[in-house]
Design a protein around this motif. Structure first.
Motif, PDB file in Angstrom:
ATOM      1  N   THR A   1      15.916  29.645  60.553  1.00 47.69           N
ATOM      2  CA  THR A   1      15.121  30.861  60.729  1.00 47.69           C
ATOM      3  C   THR A   1      13.934  30.769  59.781  1.00 47.69           C
ATOM      4  OG1 THR A   1      17.027  32.152  61.414  1.00 47.69           O
ATOM      5  CG2 THR A   1      15.145  33.376  60.566  1.00 47.69           C
TER       6      THR A   1
ATOM      7  N   PHE B   1      13.929  41.512  57.067  1.00 50.99           N
ATOM      8  CA  PHE B   1      13.811  40.851  58.370  1.00 50.99           C
ATOM      9  C   PHE B   1      14.136  41.799  59.519  1.00 50.99           C
ATOM     10  CE2 PHE B   1      15.281  38.319  61.941  1.00 50.99           C
ATOM     11  CZ  PHE B   1      14.371  37.283  61.996  1.00 50.99           C
TER      12      PHE B   1
ATOM     13  N   GLN C   1      11.382  42.815  62.285  1.00 47.95           N
ATOM     14  CA  GLN C   1      11.425  42.353  63.668  1.00 47.95           C
ATOM     15  C   GLN C   1      11.482  43.544  64.613  1.00 47.95           C
ATOM     16  OE1 GLN C   1      14.022  42.240  66.108  1.00 47.95           O
ATOM     17  NE2 GLN C   1      15.559  43.315  64.884  1.00 47.95           N
TER      18      GLN C   1
ATOM     19  N   SER D   1      21.653  43.012  63.874  1.00 46.69           N
ATOM     20  CA  SER D   1      20.534  42.268  64.459  1.00 46.69           C
ATOM     21  C   SER D   1      20.879  40.786  64.516  1.00 46.69           C
ATOM     22  CB  SER D   1      19.278  42.433  63.603  1.00 46.69           C
ATOM     23  OG  SER D   1      18.870  43.765  63.575  1.00 46.69           O
ATOM     24  N   GLY D   2      20.025  40.028  65.185  1.00 46.63           N
ATOM     25  CA  GLY D   2      20.215  38.585  65.266  1.00 46.63           C
ATOM     26  C   GLY D   2      20.835  38.147  66.578  1.00 46.63           C
ATOM     27  N   HIS D   3      21.107  39.090  67.464  1.00 46.75           N
ATOM     28  CA  HIS D   3      21.782  38.775  68.727  1.00 46.75           C
ATOM     29  C   HIS D   3      20.898  39.014  69.946  1.00 46.75           C
ATOM     30  CE1 HIS D   3      25.452  38.382  66.461  1.00 46.75           C
ATOM     31  NE2 HIS D   3      25.417  39.633  66.071  1.00 46.75           N
ATOM     32  N   TYR D   4      19.604  39.150  69.758  1.00 49.69           N
ATOM     33  CA  TYR D   4      18.727  39.511  70.861  1.00 49.69           C
ATOM     34  C   TYR D   4      18.957  38.629  72.082  1.00 49.69           C
ATOM     35  CZ  TYR D   4      14.701  41.575  73.085  1.00 49.69           C
ATOM     36  OH  TYR D   4      13.898  42.266  73.950  1.00 49.69           O
TER      37      TYR D   4
ATOM     38  N   ALA E   1      20.789  41.292  72.909  1.00 49.00           N
ATOM     39  CA  ALA E   1      21.625  42.337  72.335  1.00 49.00           C
ATOM     40  C   ALA E   1      20.988  42.727  70.993  1.00 49.00           C
ATOM     41  CB  ALA E   1      23.045  41.836  72.114  1.00 49.00           C
TER      42      ALA E   1
ATOM     43  N   THR F   1      25.231  42.597  60.637  1.00 49.01           N
ATOM     44  CA  THR F   1      25.876  43.647  59.858  1.00 49.01           C
ATOM     45  C   THR F   1      25.898  44.925  60.678  1.00 49.01           C
ATOM     46  OG1 THR F   1      24.950  42.673  57.866  1.00 49.01           O
ATOM     47  CG2 THR F   1      25.785  44.912  57.676  1.00 49.01           C
TER      48      THR F   1
ATOM     49  N   HIS G   1      29.494  35.044  64.584  1.00 41.90           N
ATOM     50  CA  HIS G   1      29.063  35.100  63.183  1.00 41.90           C
ATOM     51  C   HIS G   1      29.805  34.046  62.374  1.00 41.90           C
ATOM     52  CE1 HIS G   1      29.388  39.236  64.894  1.00 41.90           C
ATOM     53  NE2 HIS G   1      28.138  39.279  64.542  1.00 41.90           N
TER      54      HIS G   1
ATOM     55  N   GLY H   1      21.425  30.218  71.242  1.00 42.97           N
ATOM     56  CA  GLY H   1      20.148  30.111  70.535  1.00 42.97           C
ATOM     57  C   GLY H   1      19.557  28.717  70.629  1.00 42.97           C
TER      58      GLY H   1
ATOM     59  N   THR I   1      22.869  36.352  71.668  1.00 46.74           N
ATOM     60  CA  THR I   1      22.601  35.151  70.872  1.00 46.74           C
ATOM     61  C   THR I   1      23.071  35.340  69.435  1.00 46.74           C
ATOM     62  OG1 THR I   1      20.398  35.896  70.241  1.00 46.74           O
ATOM     63  CG2 THR I   1      20.580  34.627  72.284  1.00 46.74           C
TER      64      THR I   1
ATOM     65  N   ASP J   1      19.672  31.015  65.588  1.00 43.45           N
ATOM     66  CA  ASP J   1      19.464  29.672  66.127  1.00 43.45           C
ATOM     67  C   ASP J   1      20.775  28.890  66.208  1.00 43.45           C
ATOM     68  OD1 ASP J   1      19.655  29.703  63.353  1.00 43.45           O
ATOM     69  OD2 ASP J   1      18.633  27.791  63.151  1.00 43.45           O
TER      70      ASP J   1
END
Lengths: 571, 571
Positions: free
Chosen positions: A2, A11, A15, A54-57, A59, A79, A216, A260, A295, A298
């Protein structure tokens, strides 16, 4: 890795701010997340509020919109959002018909969404909770499983029901039914890196995949060696079929989800292996989805989800949706014209012209020549690769063998009564298609030009005609490739050959003699070229790379000319 | 890493086969690529045939469909398709109104599409070529530039024009106009790996980005050290604004494109930095696109594209499209109800109830307590982190400081006349929102429970009320967290404290004395807990991780109880 951020701690907020700017025409940021802007004239509906870290876009906020979620709560990376965030988004999303909170089954999410639900109920907002538990690898008991890509069909089912006007009881019931009908199994190839971190959050042992590893990094079933796509497909399908819900019928909505780093082409390839396995089980595949739906930054890996459909779940799965990251509409594909399809099927056919005796005879010689070239290039493959590796990427031998193999196959498929032009047309096209790179194109076009010069209807084909065809062969390469003699390409062997061949034939030599002499000249020139210092820089455009085989190209050209000479001499 | 395949040499065919299976309701495979299935009743249109190597999905077949490309030619990975493939797809796509062939400017593509165009023209099919040359980093002269993400808007412009019934001349003219108006600058963070390869195709030096590096690793402008998102945005924007086309107006279609490994959240974050810079230049941003539109397998990197719009290009950019990978429709967002939006804006407001004198007095003590906790936790942050690192991930000190900082800030924002319940509601919510993890939720909920027990309207608050509130505090944590005494959590300090406090208060001790004695018991128990062997396994669900700070949690709890005791003793 990232890579793009200012302050890693900000972050998630940063975003989201960018995302809200991007989609400000259809969503609105509220404390804790986003809500869909209401569409004018739409009746109030049950609010479907989804969320998680976050981090699952896409979703979770990517699927807020018409026919999908009403709002999404956006936590920090990986989280759970806080109860206050959930409460705030639910308040903003509520349209007076009640709220369903839905999320994947993780301890933090259960707590925070649960606390928020209590607070909402205290204020008189009827609030239900639907927890997604699709990950068969995470626990034996269904209700203890984690929620992963199954979020997507479960949220969609509720979003579609709510958009269709269903009551809160109905939306909750359908959400739970959708969850009970949904199973996912995932594999991880590599971990993901959190913003600002220099090491991955977790790793998968080199050469292995983590079967059932969570999104995760939660523990999975076991690490197994990497396997072919066909075997991976079998593993995923078998894992899910071993865990069919009691109510399973024969219609399923399949999802292949990328995490990712595992890209679209890989997912399509895998789908190509999965689909036949499912069909062989007698399953009907309903509007499959293959892409990135849930996702993990990455992370490398993917998952297979099956939702077992009954009539009402199928209707919800097929329903239209319009959200930032997912858009579905029936109209454009519903009205297909089967007659027009049939018309496109036959449009590319091509007929073989009738050939003269002379041209058919030349074609027979050409078949021999192609066979001899095939044998010669296979023998030289390794050596050509070695020469090419000095200046290029070492694949010249491989490319030439692929080209000549395809040419040989193509010649075998051309009817015996074909003329030289038709035969070399097919041979050249096959060479170009399979050899790849620019040198494949050049060889293909040159062979076609040779054939065109001879024609299918020539009454006689003599040494002068072959010399003229060789000239056409060389001109095709010059025109297409734009190189000249001295540029250390195959032309350094070919052009002296053509000059010598034309001179010998004009002087009255027979074809075999003239060709043999000219091939000797070509061999000498190729050697001279090969001794020059390579002029290839680093990292040329790939499409141009095969031009970057100067000496190897000249050497393979000389070899082929010599081989053809041998065939002619033997006749 | 490219991981999913059977035979690396057949990757391109295999992925296409999977893709065709997936979208068989709307596209058809033909030799060399794919064509869109015709929609019933649609008038014949100019065929827009796009293409290039595989590995760039959704380029190229992903955008075949209504309002976009008519067909796509699919080459091997990063390799031009052959002329025969282009010819075949164009023949199948042709609807009798002519063909435009369009592709990025690479040597192999120019050759193969050029050869195919000649063959099509020989057969009487009017064929035009539109080459995309948007990459400002690849050459100074516009017509020598490579084609990268600019493929997307140029192809879309032609697809929209063709769908609207434009003539071949018009589609060609608009394609060229679209290309001339389009500029892209890209950066690469890391190379991609070809199927079957064990090493990346190229690399970017560690800690650097390759400015202008091509999507197959072609040389760029220079390598520069990695930079913050804000600086990257500035670099990209400045590079493009320095290269405005002569005809540039003030309306632009912006595209932030991800290459594969650089994920959505990063792209959104970057967009959040780019958009204000563009607006500051007086530009109007028209329907920006942020996502993966022209990728390079799993390459790390991204690009910014600007298409400078005039009236006709804007209409084409805004036009609807429906393809497998890209769907655009105006309807659902066109009818926004501004009144309803305004209604959602105010829905989450909450009023502060009037408080009794006793509760306001308690609130003042609580403010002191929060301040003292803040100081104590800051002093202990490092030590708590060290203890936590033995069994957990070492972030317990950080999490507690984040929580208490947020609580302190929240208390500062609560009006002075607030009661204890309202104050602790805000304090607890802030703690939970900012501390993150499960321990943040627990602390937040517990503080709120303490406040609720005291209430805003109590006529008197004595030692017994504080003991009762402490009991409510502990019960909130037990109920939410599900742990018991002995599980090595903060309860191991908290529960003995509550027991001792209640006993002392019942026995008639004053609050400060009772609290001090109970805190001493808590400290002793926390030390005992900390000496136990940690029971935390590897890789627990992240959301549960903060439960995995057993000894650190008990120690910080004991520290806070002692700190509160100090405040009470000093009053």
């Amino acid at each position: 890795m990232t890579t793009i951020f200012d302050n890693p701690e900000e972050f998630a907020e940063d975003q989201l701010a960018g995302w809200l700017d991007l989609y400000s025409d259809r969503v609105r940021g509220v404390t804790g997340g986003v809500v869909a802007l209401p569409v004018a004239g739409a009746a109030p509906q049950v609010a479907v509020v989804i969320g998680g870290g976050s981090g699952h876009y896409p979703a979770f906020c990517g699927t807020v919109g018409t026919g999908f979620a009403t709002g999404a709560v956006v936590g920090n990376i990986f989280t759970s959002p806080s109860a206050a965030q959930v409460y705030s988004v639910a308040k903003a999303a509520d349209q007076g018909r009640g709220v369903v909170l839905s999320f994947g089954n993780y301890a933090g999410d259960n707590m925070n969404f649960g606390l928020a639900a209590e607070r909402l109920r205290q204020e008189g907002i009827d609030t239900r909770i639907v927890v997604v538990t699709d990950d068969v690898a995470s626990a034996d008991e269904e209700e203890q499983r984690r929620g992963i890509a199954g979020d997507f069909p479960v949220f969609k089912a509720m979003g579609a029901a709510a958009a269709a006007g269903a009551s809160l009881d109905e939306v909750e019931r359908l959400g739970n039914a959708s969850n009970r009908a949904t199973r996912t199994i995932g594999v991880a190839f590599s971990g993901c890196t959190m913003p600002g971190a220099t090491e991955p959050l977790f790793t998968v042992p080199e050469g292995h995949l983590g079967l059932g590893l969570g999104i995760h990094g939660e523990p999975g079933i076991r690490d197994v060696p990497l396997m072919r796509a066909t075997d991976l497909a079998r593993l995923l399908v078998d894992s899910l079929l071993a865990d069919r819900p009691a109510t399973a019928g024969t219609r399923v909505a399949p999802i292949v989800n990328g995490l990712g780093d595992t890209k679209y082409e890989e997912l399509f390839l895998l789908w190509g292996r999965i689909a036949p396995l499912l069909r062989a089980e007698g399953l009907e595949l309903v509007e499959p989805e293959v892409g990135e739906l849930v996702t993990s930054l990455d992370m490398g890996g993917c998952s297979l989800t099956l939702q077992w459909l009954d009539e009402e779940l199928e209707e919800l799965w097929r329903a239209d949706a319009y959200t930032p990251a997912y858009r579905k509409a029936q109209a454009p594909v519903a009205a297909l014209d089967r007659d027009a399809i049939a018309a496109t099927e036959s449009r590319a056919a091509e007929e073989m012209p009738e050939a003269s005796d002379a041209s058919r005879h030349a074609a027979l010689v050409i078949r021999d020549v192609v066979g001899a070239m095939d044998a010669a290039l296979r023998g030289a493959e390794e050596n050509l690769g070695r020469i090419d590796a000095i200046a290029g990427d070492g694949d010249h031998g491989r490319g030439m063998v692929k080209g000549v193999s395809a040419a040989t196959d193509a010649a075998g498929r051309v009817p015996e009564e074909a003329g030289a032009a038709f035969l070399l047309g097919r041979v050249g096209q096959a060479w170009a298609a399979e050899a790849g790179g620019t040198s494949g194109v050049l060889w293909g076009a040159a062979l076609e030009a040779f054939g065109r010069e001879l024609g299918d209807d020539a009454t006689e084909i003599g040494a002068a005609d072959i010399a003229a065809a060789s000239g056409a062969f060389a001109r095709a390469i010059q025109q297409l490739g734009g190189a000249s003699r001295g540029d250390k390409t195959l032309l350094d062997a070919l052009l002296p050959f053509v000059d010598e061949l034309e001179a010998r034939v004009s002087a009255g030599d027979d074809l075999a003699t003239a060709w043999g002499q000219a091939a000797t000249v070509a061999g000498r020139e190729a050697e001279a070229t090969a001794s020059l210092r390579p002029n290839v820089g680093r990292a040329r455009p790939l499409a141009e790379k095969s031009i970057g085989h100067p000496d190897a190209g000249a050497i393979s050209m000389a070899l082929i000319l010599e081989t053809v000479g041998g065939v002619l001499a033997a006749r």
